[in-house]
Design an enzyme around this catalytic site. Structure first.
Site, PDB file in Angstrom:
ATOM      1  CB  CYS A 113      -0.996  -0.021   1.150  1.00  0.00           C
ATOM      2  SG  CYS A 113      -2.347   1.166   0.905  1.00  0.00           S
ATOM      3  CG  HIS A 214      -3.716  -3.192   3.335  1.00  0.00           C
ATOM      4  ND1 HIS A 214      -2.793  -2.747   4.261  1.00  0.00           N
ATOM      5  CD2 HIS A 214      -4.172  -2.085   2.692  1.00  0.00           C
ATOM      6  CE1 HIS A 214      -2.706  -1.423   4.197  1.00  0.00           C
ATOM      7  NE2 HIS A 214      -3.531  -0.991   3.249  1.00  0.00           N
ATOM      8  CD  GLU A 216      -1.720  -5.715   5.764  1.00  0.00           C
ATOM      9  OE1 GLU A 216      -2.259  -4.622   6.047  1.00  0.00           O
ATOM     10  OE2 GLU A 216      -1.246  -5.978   4.636  1.00  0.00           O
TER      11      GLU A 216
END
Length: 254
Positions: A113, A214, A216
């Site tokens: 990002c 993202h 994660e």
């Protein structure tokens, strides 16, 4: 699984609150840490600083550049858009120094990002400061504090395609900025359905991959697994180059 490589994660540097306390903090959402650990690495939080950059990289086998506040437009020669966050010059300067040196030393790097945008800026590219003005919608960040979902198409023959395949559905998205002019040496690797760029990589580096979403926040940890695998190989190569008398110490690569 073998030895766990050390993966640095760049940190937010801003006030935070816990219990009765509100103090300046260097922090990172724990999903980054969990993703690295699940992929077989050991996570280390790296506060922003322009000091001791090589010493920091000496102890890391890979680096993740995390998300967060918008990059100061002054770093890519633009005036600030009214929708752009206030500048955090200390974070911008520290992370740019770390990223540029990590790329010079060919240390495995995953840019997420804000990190994806930073990768482009570090290579001389610029940013679209408010993407809805370009694409005509706000589906990349519909609600502040919540992730939006959308698919991306991935370019065949890229490192990203080797990791994720030709399409990645339901990426977790929360951004209002995007890439304008692509930085020198970077290859475009993924796009949203509206045509906005979602992936970049440097094919001349062992692993320098950036994504605007993202990962994660996803159950799918293939990007982190690929980073950790490359970091483990990088660690093994560095150890193999050490003189016998230096085993147990990590030398600077420059």
């Amino acid at each position: 699984m073998g030895e766990r490589p050390m993966i640095g994660i760049t940190s937010y540097a801003q006030p935070a609150r816990w219990g009765a306390w509100e103090l300046p903090a260097a922090l990172v959402p724990f999903h980054y840490v969990e993703s690295v650990e699940r992929a077989g690495g050991r996570a280390l939080v790296v506060p922003p600083s322009t000091e001791a950059v090589d010493e920091t990289l000496d102890v890391l086998d890979g680096v993740i550049f995390s998300g967060g506040i918008d990059i100061d437009p002054a770093t890519y020669g633009a005036d600030r858009h009214e929708k752009t966050d206030p500048a955090q010059e200390h974070r911008d300067a520290g992370e740019l120094a770390l990223l540029e040196r990590a790329l010079e030393r060919d240390i495995p790097t995953l840019a997420i990002c804000r990190g994806f945008q930073l990768l482009n800026v570090a290579r001389g590219g610029d940013l679209i400061q408010h993407l809805p003005e370009t694409v005509g919608h706000e589906r990349h960040r519909e609600v502040l504090g919540a992730f939006s979902e959308h698919p991306v198409e991935v370019k065949d023959g890229t490192k990203l395609a080797a990791i994720l395949g030709p399409r990645h559905d339901s990426v977790q998205s929360s951004h209002h900025q995007g890439v304008g002019r692509v930085g020198e040496g970077l290859v475009e690797t993924a796009w949203a359905e509206d045509g906005s760029l979602e992936g970049l990589e440097d094919p001349d580096r062992r692993f320098a991959v950036g994504v605007l979403w993202h990962p994660e926040m996803e159950e799918d940890k293939r990007l982190f697994e690929a980073l950790v695998d490359e970091a483990r190989r990088h660690r093994a190569e560095r150890v193999a180059r050490l003189p016998v008398s230096d085993l147990g110490r990590t030398p600077s690569d420059g």
